[in-house]
Design a protein around this motif. Structure first.
Motif, short mmCIF file in Angstrom:
data_model
loop_
_atom_site.label_atom_id
_atom_site.label_comp_id
_atom_site.label_asym_id
_atom_site.label_seq_id
_atom_site.Cartn_x
_atom_site.Cartn_y
_atom_site.Cartn_z
N ASN A 159 47.23 44.62 29.73
CA ASN A 159 47.92 45.48 30.72
C ASN A 159 48.08 44.80 32.07
OD1 ASN A 159 48.91 48.04 29.96
ND2 ASN A 159 46.73 48.50 29.53
N GLU B 251 40.07 38.03 36.95
CA GLU B 251 39.44 38.43 35.65
C GLU B 251 37.98 37.82 35.67
OE1 GLU B 251 40.26 39.80 32.40
OE2 GLU B 251 38.07 39.15 32.20
N LYS B 252 37.19 38.56 35.16
CA LYS B 252 35.71 38.25 35.17
C LYS B 252 35.37 37.24 34.08
CE LYS B 252 34.17 42.39 32.48
NZ LYS B 252 33.70 41.77 31.23
N HIS C 187 38.75 41.10 25.57
CA HIS C 187 38.11 42.28 25.16
C HIS C 187 39.26 43.06 24.22
CE1 HIS C 187 34.35 41.66 27.16
NE2 HIS C 187 35.15 41.00 28.05
N GLN C 188 39.43 44.20 24.64
CA GLN C 188 40.33 44.82 23.74
C GLN C 188 41.72 44.24 23.01
OE1 GLN C 188 40.95 49.36 24.82
NE2 GLN C 188 40.57 48.20 26.58
N SER C 189 42.45 43.44 24.38
CA SER C 189 43.59 42.86 23.79
C SER C 189 43.49 41.74 22.79
CB SER C 189 44.29 42.25 25.19
OG SER C 189 44.50 43.41 26.05
N ASN D 244 41.84 43.85 18.14
CA ASN D 244 42.83 45.06 17.71
C ASN D 244 43.45 44.85 16.21
OD1 ASN D 244 45.34 43.73 18.60
ND2 ASN D 244 44.81 44.26 20.52
N SER D 245 44.12 45.93 16.05
CA SER D 245 44.69 45.65 14.82
C SER D 245 45.89 44.86 14.44
CB SER D 245 45.23 47.19 14.05
OG SER D 245 44.09 47.80 14.04
N VAL E 85 48.98 45.62 15.83
CA VAL E 85 49.87 46.50 15.20
C VAL E 85 51.02 46.84 16.17
CG1 VAL E 85 51.03 48.45 14.19
CG2 VAL E 85 48.80 47.37 13.23
N VAL F 202 34.93 41.57 39.66
CA VAL F 202 35.08 42.35 40.83
C VAL F 202 34.31 43.60 40.84
CG1 VAL F 202 36.91 43.74 42.12
CG2 VAL F 202 37.61 41.87 41.18
N ALA G 223 41.14 47.55 34.42
CA ALA G 223 39.83 46.84 33.75
C ALA G 223 39.16 47.59 32.81
CB ALA G 223 38.68 47.34 34.97
N TYR H 289 36.36 45.59 11.44
CA TYR H 289 37.45 45.08 10.57
C TYR H 289 36.54 44.21 9.46
CZ TYR H 289 40.73 46.39 13.84
OH TYR H 289 41.69 46.92 14.80
N ALA I 289 43.69 53.89 28.63
CA ALA I 289 44.75 52.98 27.89
C ALA I 289 44.41 52.85 26.54
CB ALA I 289 45.45 51.97 28.67
N GLY J 241 47.99 51.21 23.41
CA GLY J 241 48.01 50.62 24.81
C GLY J 241 48.68 49.37 24.79
N THR K 281 50.84 48.20 22.48
CA THR K 281 52.38 48.16 22.11
C THR K 281 53.18 48.59 23.42
OG1 THR K 281 51.57 49.37 19.90
CG2 THR K 281 54.17 49.45 20.77
C1 LIG Z 1 39.86 48.24 17.42
C2 LIG Z 1 41.00 48.60 18.29
C3 LIG Z 1 42.05 48.41 17.75
C4 LIG Z 1 43.46 48.77 18.29
N1 LIG Z 1 44.58 48.56 17.85
C5 LIG Z 1 45.77 48.58 18.61
C6 LIG Z 1 46.91 48.22 17.72
O1 LIG Z 1 46.88 48.10 16.59
N2 LIG Z 1 47.96 48.42 18.61
C7 LIG Z 1 48.18 48.84 19.97
O2 LIG Z 1 49.16 48.91 20.69
N3 LIG Z 1 46.69 49.04 20.37
C8 LIG Z 1 45.77 48.84 19.92
N4 LIG Z 1 44.46 48.93 20.42
C9 LIG Z 1 44.44 49.27 22.01
C10 LIG Z 1 44.63 47.98 22.69
O3 LIG Z 1 43.87 46.91 22.22
C11 LIG Z 1 44.37 48.33 24.11
O4 LIG Z 1 44.99 49.69 24.53
C12 LIG Z 1 44.86 47.12 25.15
O5 LIG Z 1 44.48 46.15 24.55
C13 LIG Z 1 44.36 47.41 26.65
O6 LIG Z 1 44.69 46.53 27.31
P1 LIG Z 1 43.98 46.48 28.72
O7 LIG Z 1 44.34 45.42 29.38
O8 LIG Z 1 44.12 47.67 29.24
O9 LIG Z 1 42.51 46.34 28.47
P2 LIG Z 1 41.50 44.98 28.00
O10 LIG Z 1 42.27 44.17 26.88
O11 LIG Z 1 40.25 45.41 27.56
O12 LIG Z 1 41.48 43.95 29.36
C14 LIG Z 1 40.65 44.44 30.34
C15 LIG Z 1 40.54 43.26 31.15
O13 LIG Z 1 39.57 43.46 32.40
C16 LIG Z 1 38.86 42.67 32.60
N5 LIG Z 1 37.81 43.33 33.61
C17 LIG Z 1 37.05 44.57 33.51
N6 LIG Z 1 36.19 44.63 34.40
C18 LIG Z 1 36.60 43.74 35.27
C19 LIG Z 1 36.03 43.44 36.75
N7 LIG Z 1 35.22 44.35 37.32
N8 LIG Z 1 36.53 42.49 37.31
C20 LIG Z 1 37.35 41.34 36.74
N9 LIG Z 1 37.89 41.68 35.47
C21 LIG Z 1 37.18 42.86 35.00
C22 LIG Z 1 38.06 42.43 31.17
O14 LIG Z 1 37.20 41.35 31.38
C23 LIG Z 1 39.32 42.23 30.41
O15 LIG Z 1 39.81 41.00 30.23
C24 LIG Z 1 43.51 48.97 19.73
C25 LIG Z 1 42.05 49.03 20.46
C26 LIG Z 1 40.84 48.68 19.76
C27 LIG Z 1 39.88 48.35 20.39
#
Ligand SMILES: Cc1cc2nc3c(=O)[nH]c(=O)nc-3n(C[C@H](O)[C@H](O)[C@H](O)COP(=O)(O)OP(=O)(O)OC[C@H]3O[C@@H](n4cnc5c(N)ncnc54)[C@H](O)[C@@H]3O)c2cc1C
Length: 404
Positions: free
Chosen positions: A14, A35-36, A43-45, A48-49, A51, A174, A205, A231, A379, A383, A385
Protein backbone atom coordinates in the motif's frame (compact mmCIF):
# COMPACT_ATOMS: atom_id res chain seq x y z
CA UNK A 1 -3.05 24.49 0.82
CA UNK A 2 -0.26 24.03 -1.74
CA UNK A 3 1.33 20.63 -1.35
CA UNK A 4 5.01 20.12 -2.00
CA UNK A 5 6.25 17.57 0.53
CA UNK A 6 4.57 14.23 1.10
CA UNK A 7 5.49 11.51 3.60
CA UNK A 8 4.30 7.92 3.41
CA UNK A 9 4.68 5.63 6.43
CA UNK A 10 5.22 1.95 5.59
CA UNK A 11 6.79 0.32 2.54
CA UNK A 12 4.40 -2.58 2.04
CA UNK A 13 2.30 -2.83 -1.12
CA UNK A 14 0.00 0.00 0.00
CA UNK A 15 2.64 2.54 0.97
CA UNK A 16 4.71 1.86 -2.14
CA UNK A 17 1.69 2.07 -4.45
CA UNK A 18 0.59 5.37 -2.87
CA UNK A 19 4.09 6.81 -3.38
CA UNK A 20 4.08 5.60 -6.99
CA UNK A 21 0.64 7.10 -7.65
CA UNK A 22 1.69 10.51 -6.31
CA UNK A 23 4.67 10.49 -8.67
CA UNK A 24 2.69 9.22 -11.67
CA UNK A 25 0.03 11.93 -11.25
CA UNK A 26 2.37 14.71 -10.09
CA UNK A 27 5.91 14.14 -11.35
CA UNK A 28 8.48 16.12 -9.38
CA UNK A 29 6.55 16.04 -6.08
CA UNK A 30 8.84 15.64 -3.05
CA UNK A 31 7.93 12.15 -1.73
CA UNK A 32 9.60 10.37 1.23
CA UNK A 33 8.73 6.85 2.37
CA UNK A 34 9.63 5.93 5.98
CA UNK A 35 9.90 2.21 6.71
CA UNK A 36 10.94 0.71 10.05
CA UNK A 37 12.46 -2.47 8.55
CA UNK A 38 15.73 -2.76 6.64
CA UNK A 39 13.91 -3.90 3.48
CA UNK A 40 10.58 -3.21 1.85
CA UNK A 41 7.59 -5.60 2.15
CA UNK A 42 8.80 -7.52 5.20
CA UNK A 43 5.30 -8.09 6.64
CA UNK A 44 1.93 -8.89 5.09
CA UNK A 45 3.02 -7.98 1.57
CA UNK A 46 5.46 -10.90 1.44
CA UNK A 47 3.63 -13.34 3.74
CA UNK A 48 0.46 -14.08 1.80
CA UNK A 49 -1.11 -16.45 -0.72
CA UNK A 50 0.07 -14.43 -3.72
CA UNK A 51 -3.39 -14.53 -5.24
CA UNK A 52 -4.78 -11.78 -7.46
CA UNK A 53 -8.40 -12.07 -6.45
CA UNK A 54 -11.05 -11.58 -9.11
CA UNK A 55 -13.69 -10.03 -6.80
CA UNK A 56 -16.01 -13.00 -6.11
CA UNK A 57 -16.89 -12.48 -2.48
CA UNK A 58 -17.12 -8.76 -1.77
CA UNK A 59 -20.29 -6.71 -1.29
CA UNK A 60 -21.04 -5.01 -4.63
CA UNK A 61 -21.27 -1.46 -3.33
CA UNK A 62 -18.16 -1.74 -1.12
CA UNK A 63 -14.61 -0.51 -1.53
CA UNK A 64 -13.26 -4.09 -1.56
CA UNK A 65 -15.27 -4.99 -4.66
CA UNK A 66 -14.34 -1.76 -6.46
CA UNK A 67 -10.65 -1.75 -5.62
CA UNK A 68 -10.16 -5.49 -6.09
CA UNK A 69 -11.49 -5.48 -9.66
CA UNK A 70 -9.67 -2.29 -10.68
CA UNK A 71 -6.54 -3.32 -8.75
CA UNK A 72 -6.35 -6.69 -10.52
CA UNK A 73 -6.43 -4.93 -13.92
CA UNK A 74 -3.71 -2.49 -12.85
CA UNK A 75 -1.52 -5.29 -11.44
CA UNK A 76 -1.89 -7.31 -14.64
CA UNK A 77 -0.80 -4.31 -16.72
CA UNK A 78 2.07 -3.55 -14.33
CA UNK A 79 3.42 -7.10 -14.34
CA UNK A 80 3.09 -7.23 -18.14
CA UNK A 81 4.98 -3.95 -18.57
CA UNK A 82 7.74 -4.92 -16.10
CA UNK A 83 8.15 -8.56 -17.14
CA UNK A 84 7.05 -9.85 -13.72
CA UNK A 85 5.25 -13.20 -13.44
CA UNK A 86 1.45 -12.98 -13.64
CA UNK A 87 -0.15 -16.40 -14.10
CA UNK A 88 -3.90 -16.58 -14.74
CA UNK A 89 -4.06 -20.14 -13.44
CA UNK A 90 -7.74 -19.87 -12.46
CA UNK A 91 -9.57 -20.87 -9.31
CA UNK A 92 -12.23 -23.36 -8.25
CA UNK A 93 -14.43 -22.69 -5.21
CA UNK A 94 -15.60 -26.21 -4.43
CA UNK A 95 -18.74 -27.44 -2.65
CA UNK A 96 -18.34 -30.89 -1.10
CA UNK A 97 -21.84 -31.20 0.35
CA UNK A 98 -25.37 -30.24 -0.72
CA UNK A 99 -25.71 -27.88 2.23
CA UNK A 100 -22.95 -25.70 0.76
CA UNK A 101 -24.74 -25.20 -2.57
CA UNK A 102 -26.90 -22.19 -1.62
CA UNK A 103 -23.75 -20.39 -0.41
CA UNK A 104 -21.83 -21.31 -3.57
CA UNK A 105 -24.68 -20.02 -5.72
CA UNK A 106 -24.84 -16.83 -3.65
CA UNK A 107 -21.11 -16.25 -4.32
CA UNK A 108 -21.79 -16.74 -8.04
CA UNK A 109 -24.60 -14.15 -7.99
CA UNK A 110 -22.43 -11.78 -5.99
CA UNK A 111 -19.51 -12.15 -8.41
CA UNK A 112 -21.86 -11.52 -11.36
CA UNK A 113 -23.17 -8.38 -9.62
CA UNK A 114 -19.56 -7.24 -9.24
CA UNK A 115 -19.06 -7.72 -12.98
CA UNK A 116 -16.34 -10.37 -12.56
CA UNK A 117 -15.46 -11.76 -15.99
CA UNK A 118 -15.26 -15.47 -16.92
CA UNK A 119 -17.05 -17.10 -13.99
CA UNK A 120 -19.15 -20.27 -14.31
CA UNK A 121 -20.83 -22.81 -12.06
CA UNK A 122 -19.68 -26.26 -13.16
CA UNK A 123 -20.36 -29.91 -12.27
CA UNK A 124 -17.92 -32.69 -11.31
CA UNK A 125 -17.07 -33.64 -14.90
CA UNK A 126 -15.90 -30.16 -15.88
CA UNK A 127 -14.18 -29.81 -12.53
CA UNK A 128 -12.10 -32.87 -13.38
CA UNK A 129 -11.14 -31.37 -16.76
CA UNK A 130 -9.74 -28.32 -14.94
CA UNK A 131 -8.39 -30.08 -11.84
CA UNK A 132 -8.20 -33.85 -12.47
CA UNK A 133 -7.55 -34.69 -8.79
CA UNK A 134 -10.20 -32.46 -7.24
CA UNK A 135 -13.47 -33.86 -5.90
CA UNK A 136 -16.73 -32.10 -5.10
CA UNK A 137 -20.34 -31.88 -6.22
CA UNK A 138 -20.25 -28.41 -7.79
CA UNK A 139 -17.78 -25.58 -8.17
CA UNK A 140 -17.52 -21.96 -9.17
CA UNK A 141 -14.76 -21.54 -11.73
CA UNK A 142 -13.07 -18.15 -11.98
CA UNK A 143 -10.78 -18.28 -15.00
CA UNK A 144 -9.17 -14.87 -14.39
CA UNK A 145 -7.98 -15.40 -10.82
CA UNK A 146 -4.20 -15.22 -10.98
CA UNK A 147 -1.01 -15.66 -8.96
CA UNK A 148 1.93 -13.29 -8.57
CA UNK A 149 4.76 -12.63 -6.14
CA UNK A 150 3.76 -9.52 -4.20
CA UNK A 151 7.23 -9.35 -2.66
CA UNK A 152 8.77 -9.11 -6.12
CA UNK A 153 6.20 -6.53 -7.23
CA UNK A 154 6.89 -4.43 -4.12
CA UNK A 155 10.66 -4.47 -4.80
CA UNK A 156 10.02 -3.44 -8.39
CA UNK A 157 7.82 -0.51 -7.29
CA UNK A 158 10.43 0.53 -4.71
CA UNK A 159 13.07 0.71 -7.46
CA UNK A 160 10.68 2.59 -9.75
CA UNK A 161 9.74 5.29 -7.23
CA UNK A 162 13.38 5.89 -6.35
CA UNK A 163 14.19 6.32 -10.06
CA UNK A 164 11.38 8.91 -10.11
CA UNK A 165 12.98 10.84 -7.24
CA UNK A 166 11.30 9.44 -4.10
CA UNK A 167 13.42 8.99 -0.98
CA UNK A 168 13.09 5.58 0.65
CA UNK A 169 14.27 5.80 4.26
CA UNK A 170 14.59 2.25 5.54
CA UNK A 171 15.21 1.45 9.20
CA UNK A 172 13.18 4.47 10.35
CA UNK A 173 10.40 3.62 12.82
CA UNK A 174 7.82 6.38 13.14
CA UNK A 175 6.19 6.71 16.55
CA UNK A 176 4.06 9.79 16.00
CA UNK A 177 2.73 12.14 13.34
CA UNK A 178 2.62 15.53 14.99
CA UNK A 179 0.44 18.03 13.15
CA UNK A 180 1.15 21.74 13.69
CA UNK A 181 -0.02 24.80 11.79
CA UNK A 182 3.05 24.69 9.48
CA UNK A 183 2.65 20.98 8.63
CA UNK A 184 3.15 17.47 10.00
CA UNK A 185 6.35 16.39 11.76
CA UNK A 186 7.22 12.72 11.33
CA UNK A 187 8.70 11.75 14.68
CA UNK A 188 10.68 8.89 16.16
CA UNK A 189 11.29 8.38 19.90
CA UNK A 190 14.28 10.69 19.66
CA UNK A 191 12.62 13.54 17.76
CA UNK A 192 11.65 14.48 14.18
CA UNK A 193 12.99 12.14 11.47
CA UNK A 194 13.13 15.10 9.10
CA UNK A 195 13.84 18.71 10.06
CA UNK A 196 11.09 20.06 7.83
CA UNK A 197 7.39 19.37 8.26
CA UNK A 198 5.37 17.58 5.56
CA UNK A 199 2.30 19.05 3.85
CA UNK A 200 0.51 15.69 3.76
CA UNK A 201 1.17 12.26 5.29
CA UNK A 202 -0.33 8.91 4.31
CA UNK A 203 0.10 6.21 6.95
CA UNK A 204 0.07 2.65 5.56
CA UNK A 205 1.41 0.86 8.64
CA UNK A 206 -0.43 -2.48 8.32
CA UNK A 207 -0.16 -4.41 11.60
CA UNK A 208 0.79 -1.23 13.49
CA UNK A 209 -1.80 1.04 11.89
CA UNK A 210 -4.06 1.48 14.93
CA UNK A 211 -1.11 2.27 17.20
CA UNK A 212 0.31 4.89 14.87
CA UNK A 213 -3.18 6.35 14.46
CA UNK A 214 -3.65 6.57 18.24
CA UNK A 215 -0.29 8.21 18.94
CA UNK A 216 -1.06 10.65 16.12
CA UNK A 217 -4.42 11.79 17.60
CA UNK A 218 -6.62 9.80 15.21
CA UNK A 219 -9.55 7.79 16.58
CA UNK A 220 -8.80 4.88 18.93
CA UNK A 221 -11.09 2.44 17.10
CA UNK A 222 -11.04 0.19 15.21
CA UNK A 223 -8.19 -1.88 16.71
CA UNK A 224 -5.93 -4.29 14.92
CA UNK A 225 -6.30 -7.85 16.18
CA UNK A 226 -3.65 -10.08 14.60
CA UNK A 227 -4.72 -13.44 13.15
CA UNK A 228 -1.92 -15.67 11.88
CA UNK A 229 -2.14 -18.04 8.94
CA UNK A 230 0.28 -20.94 8.56
CA UNK A 231 1.18 -22.35 5.14
CA UNK A 232 2.65 -25.77 4.36
CA UNK A 233 4.54 -26.76 1.22
CA UNK A 234 3.54 -30.00 -0.49
CA UNK A 235 6.23 -32.53 -1.40
CA UNK A 236 7.64 -31.21 -4.75
CA UNK A 237 7.10 -34.63 -6.35
CA UNK A 238 3.32 -34.17 -5.88
CA UNK A 239 3.07 -30.55 -7.07
CA UNK A 240 1.26 -31.46 -10.24
CA UNK A 241 -1.72 -32.83 -8.35
CA UNK A 242 -3.10 -29.28 -8.39
CA UNK A 243 -2.97 -27.05 -11.49
CA UNK A 244 -4.25 -23.75 -10.11
CA UNK A 245 -6.15 -22.65 -7.00
CA UNK A 246 -8.69 -24.74 -5.09
CA UNK A 247 -10.74 -23.06 -2.35
CA UNK A 248 -13.52 -24.26 -0.05
CA UNK A 249 -16.88 -22.51 0.13
CA UNK A 250 -16.16 -20.04 2.96
CA UNK A 251 -17.72 -20.78 6.35
CA UNK A 252 -20.10 -17.85 6.95
CA UNK A 253 -19.48 -18.18 10.71
CA UNK A 254 -15.77 -17.38 10.31
CA UNK A 255 -14.61 -14.36 8.37
CA UNK A 256 -11.69 -15.94 6.46
CA UNK A 257 -11.66 -17.84 3.18
CA UNK A 258 -10.56 -21.21 4.61
CA UNK A 259 -7.51 -23.40 3.97
CA UNK A 260 -6.90 -23.59 0.22
CA UNK A 261 -4.47 -25.01 -2.31
CA UNK A 262 -2.36 -22.31 -3.89
CA UNK A 263 0.10 -22.65 -6.70
CA UNK A 264 3.04 -20.23 -6.36
CA UNK A 265 4.66 -18.50 -9.33
CA UNK A 266 7.86 -20.52 -8.71
CA UNK A 267 5.84 -23.74 -9.19
CA UNK A 268 5.61 -24.75 -5.52
CA UNK A 269 2.27 -25.96 -4.17
CA UNK A 270 1.15 -24.47 -0.84
CA UNK A 271 -1.70 -25.38 1.47
CA UNK A 272 -3.02 -22.79 3.87
CA UNK A 273 -3.55 -20.47 5.56
CA UNK A 274 -5.53 -21.41 8.63
CA UNK A 275 -6.63 -18.52 10.87
CA UNK A 276 -6.00 -18.22 14.59
CA UNK A 277 -5.24 -15.43 17.03
CA UNK A 278 -1.52 -14.54 16.95
CA UNK A 279 0.38 -14.08 20.20
CA UNK A 280 2.33 -11.24 18.62
CA UNK A 281 1.75 -8.86 15.74
CA UNK A 282 5.06 -9.73 14.10
CA UNK A 283 5.64 -13.12 15.69
CA UNK A 284 6.41 -15.23 12.62
CA UNK A 285 7.98 -18.18 14.43
CA UNK A 286 4.91 -18.58 16.64
CA UNK A 287 7.22 -19.36 19.57
CA UNK A 288 7.94 -16.02 21.24
CA UNK A 289 5.01 -14.33 22.96
CA UNK A 290 4.76 -10.58 22.71
CA UNK A 291 3.18 -9.56 26.00
CA UNK A 292 2.45 -6.00 24.88
CA UNK A 293 0.66 -7.21 21.74
CA UNK A 294 -1.26 -9.82 23.74
CA UNK A 295 -2.27 -7.31 26.41
CA UNK A 296 -3.60 -5.06 23.64
CA UNK A 297 -6.16 -7.55 22.42
CA UNK A 298 -6.86 -9.17 25.81
CA UNK A 299 -7.77 -5.76 27.24
CA UNK A 300 -10.01 -4.96 24.28
CA UNK A 301 -13.68 -5.75 25.04
CA UNK A 302 -14.30 -6.40 21.32
CA UNK A 303 -11.92 -9.37 21.37
CA UNK A 304 -13.90 -11.22 24.06
CA UNK A 305 -17.19 -10.61 22.26
CA UNK A 306 -15.64 -11.97 19.05
CA UNK A 307 -14.23 -15.01 20.88
CA UNK A 308 -17.60 -15.82 22.48
CA UNK A 309 -19.34 -15.75 19.08
CA UNK A 310 -16.75 -17.75 17.12
CA UNK A 311 -15.95 -20.59 19.51
CA UNK A 312 -16.75 -23.56 17.25
CA UNK A 313 -14.92 -22.22 14.18
CA UNK A 314 -11.96 -21.26 16.38
CA UNK A 315 -11.85 -24.81 17.75
CA UNK A 316 -11.74 -26.23 14.22
CA UNK A 317 -8.88 -23.87 13.34
CA UNK A 318 -7.09 -24.72 16.58
CA UNK A 319 -7.00 -28.39 15.54
CA UNK A 320 -5.12 -27.39 12.38
CA UNK A 321 -2.73 -25.30 14.49
CA UNK A 322 -1.92 -28.16 16.86
CA UNK A 323 -1.77 -31.00 14.35
CA UNK A 324 -0.23 -31.03 10.89
CA UNK A 325 -2.18 -34.22 10.16
CA UNK A 326 -5.48 -32.52 10.95
CA UNK A 327 -4.44 -29.61 8.70
CA UNK A 328 -3.55 -31.96 5.83
CA UNK A 329 -6.77 -34.00 6.24
CA UNK A 330 -8.94 -30.87 6.10
CA UNK A 331 -7.30 -29.85 2.83
CA UNK A 332 -7.27 -33.40 1.38
CA UNK A 333 -11.08 -33.47 1.43
CA UNK A 334 -10.74 -31.52 -1.83
CA UNK A 335 -7.75 -33.44 -3.29
CA UNK A 336 -7.80 -36.94 -1.75
CA UNK A 337 -4.64 -38.00 -3.62
CA UNK A 338 -2.70 -35.64 -1.32
CA UNK A 339 -4.03 -37.19 1.90
CA UNK A 340 -0.69 -38.70 2.86
CA UNK A 341 1.54 -36.14 1.12
CA UNK A 342 4.63 -35.02 3.02
CA UNK A 343 4.20 -31.40 4.14
CA UNK A 344 6.94 -28.98 5.12
CA UNK A 345 6.19 -25.82 7.10
CA UNK A 346 6.18 -22.79 4.81
CA UNK A 347 5.73 -19.13 5.68
CA UNK A 348 3.39 -17.84 8.34
CA UNK A 349 1.50 -14.64 7.60
CA UNK A 350 -0.15 -12.35 10.14
CA UNK A 351 -3.28 -10.51 9.09
CA UNK A 352 -3.81 -6.91 10.17
CA UNK A 353 -7.52 -7.31 10.78
CA UNK A 354 -9.43 -4.41 12.28
CA UNK A 355 -12.05 -5.10 14.94
CA UNK A 356 -14.79 -2.91 16.42
CA UNK A 357 -15.57 -2.61 20.12
CA UNK A 358 -18.74 -4.64 19.37
CA UNK A 359 -16.55 -7.65 18.47
CA UNK A 360 -17.40 -7.36 14.76
CA UNK A 361 -14.50 -7.65 12.37
CA UNK A 362 -14.42 -4.67 10.05
CA UNK A 363 -15.27 -6.10 6.67
CA UNK A 364 -14.49 -3.32 4.22
CA UNK A 365 -11.34 -1.29 3.71
CA UNK A 366 -11.16 1.77 5.98
CA UNK A 367 -9.33 4.94 4.98
CA UNK A 368 -9.63 7.82 7.42
CA UNK A 369 -8.46 11.38 6.97
CA UNK A 370 -7.94 13.86 9.79
CA UNK A 371 -6.39 17.20 8.90
CA UNK A 372 -3.28 16.61 6.82
CA UNK A 373 -2.95 12.92 7.70
CA UNK A 374 -4.63 9.96 5.98
CA UNK A 375 -4.56 6.60 7.78
CA UNK A 376 -5.30 3.24 6.17
CA UNK A 377 -7.06 1.62 9.15
CA UNK A 378 -8.14 -1.69 7.59
CA UNK A 379 -6.64 -3.35 4.52
CA UNK A 380 -6.90 -7.12 4.86
CA UNK A 381 -7.24 -9.50 1.89
CA UNK A 382 -7.78 -8.66 -0.97
CA UNK A 383 -5.59 -5.74 0.09
CA UNK A 384 -2.58 -6.70 -2.02
CA UNK A 385 -4.73 -7.19 -5.15
CA UNK A 386 -6.38 -3.83 -4.45
CA UNK A 387 -3.30 -1.77 -3.57
CA UNK A 388 -2.89 0.08 -6.89
CA UNK A 389 -6.58 0.97 -6.96
CA UNK A 390 -6.55 2.02 -3.30
CA UNK A 391 -3.59 4.28 -4.12
CA UNK A 392 -5.53 5.88 -6.99
CA UNK A 393 -8.45 6.48 -4.62
CA UNK A 394 -6.26 8.10 -1.94
CA UNK A 395 -4.38 10.38 -4.33
CA UNK A 396 -7.31 11.29 -6.62
CA UNK A 397 -10.37 11.20 -4.32
CA UNK A 398 -9.38 11.50 -0.65
CA UNK A 399 -6.86 14.25 -1.46
CA UNK A 400 -8.87 15.72 -4.36
CA UNK A 401 -9.27 19.12 -2.67
CA UNK A 402 -5.55 19.58 -2.00
CA UNK A 403 -3.51 21.53 -4.53
CA UNK A 404 -1.06 18.84 -5.55
C1 LIG B 1 -1.87 -14.90 5.47
C2 LIG B 1 -2.28 -13.81 4.52
C3 LIG B 1 -2.72 -14.14 3.23
C4 LIG B 1 -3.11 -13.14 2.35
N1 LIG B 1 -3.39 -13.46 1.04
C5 LIG B 1 -3.69 -12.47 0.17
C6 LIG B 1 -3.88 -12.76 -1.21
O1 LIG B 1 -3.71 -13.90 -1.66
N2 LIG B 1 -4.23 -11.75 -2.04
C7 LIG B 1 -4.41 -10.47 -1.58
O2 LIG B 1 -4.77 -9.60 -2.37
N3 LIG B 1 -4.16 -10.15 -0.29
C8 LIG B 1 -3.80 -11.11 0.58
N4 LIG B 1 -3.51 -10.80 1.88
C9 LIG B 1 -3.62 -9.40 2.31
C10 LIG B 1 -2.42 -8.59 1.85
O3 LIG B 1 -1.21 -9.27 2.09
C11 LIG B 1 -2.44 -7.24 2.58
O4 LIG B 1 -3.73 -6.67 2.38
C12 LIG B 1 -1.42 -6.26 2.04
O5 LIG B 1 -0.15 -6.85 1.94
C13 LIG B 1 -1.38 -5.03 2.93
O6 LIG B 1 -0.31 -4.20 2.56
P1 LIG B 1 0.13 -3.02 3.50
O7 LIG B 1 1.16 -2.25 2.78
O8 LIG B 1 -1.09 -2.30 3.97
O9 LIG B 1 0.70 -3.74 4.81
P2 LIG B 1 2.14 -4.41 5.08
O10 LIG B 1 2.58 -5.22 3.92
O11 LIG B 1 2.01 -5.13 6.37
O12 LIG B 1 3.11 -3.18 5.21
C14 LIG B 1 3.08 -2.29 6.29
C15 LIG B 1 4.47 -1.71 6.41
O13 LIG B 1 4.48 -0.66 7.36
C16 LIG B 1 5.68 -0.75 8.11
N5 LIG B 1 5.45 -0.06 9.38
C17 LIG B 1 4.54 -0.38 10.33
N6 LIG B 1 4.59 0.50 11.35
C18 LIG B 1 5.56 1.38 11.04
C19 LIG B 1 6.10 2.51 11.73
N7 LIG B 1 5.60 2.89 12.91
N8 LIG B 1 7.10 3.21 11.15
C20 LIG B 1 7.59 2.83 9.93
N9 LIG B 1 7.14 1.75 9.25
C21 LIG B 1 6.12 1.04 9.79
C22 LIG B 1 5.88 -2.25 8.27
O14 LIG B 1 7.21 -2.56 8.63
C23 LIG B 1 5.48 -2.75 6.90
O15 LIG B 1 6.57 -2.79 6.01
C24 LIG B 1 -3.09 -11.78 2.76
C25 LIG B 1 -2.62 -11.45 4.05
C26 LIG B 1 -2.19 -12.45 4.90
C27 LIG B 1 -1.61 -12.07 6.21
Amino acid sequence: MVVRRIAIIGAGMNGLCVARQFLLDHPGLDVTVFEKEAEVARHQSSHNSGVVHAGLYYTPSGLKARFCIRGAQLLRDYCGARGLPYDECGKLVVALKAEELPRLEAIHRNAAANGVADIRLIGPEEMREIEPNCVGIKALHSARTAIVSYGEIARSIAAEIQESGAKLRLGHAVVRLNERSEGVYVESDSGPLDDLPFDLVVACAGLQSDRLARTSSDEADPRIVPFFGQYYLVDPKLRDHVKGLIYPVPDPRYPFLGVHFTKRVDGALMIGPNAFISLGRENYSGRRLNLGDMADFLRYPGFWKFAARNGSAALRELKTVLSKTSFARQAAQYVPSLRDAKLRAGVRGIRAQAMQKSGDLVDDFVIHRKGRVVHIRNAPSPGATSSMAMAEHIVRDVLAADKL
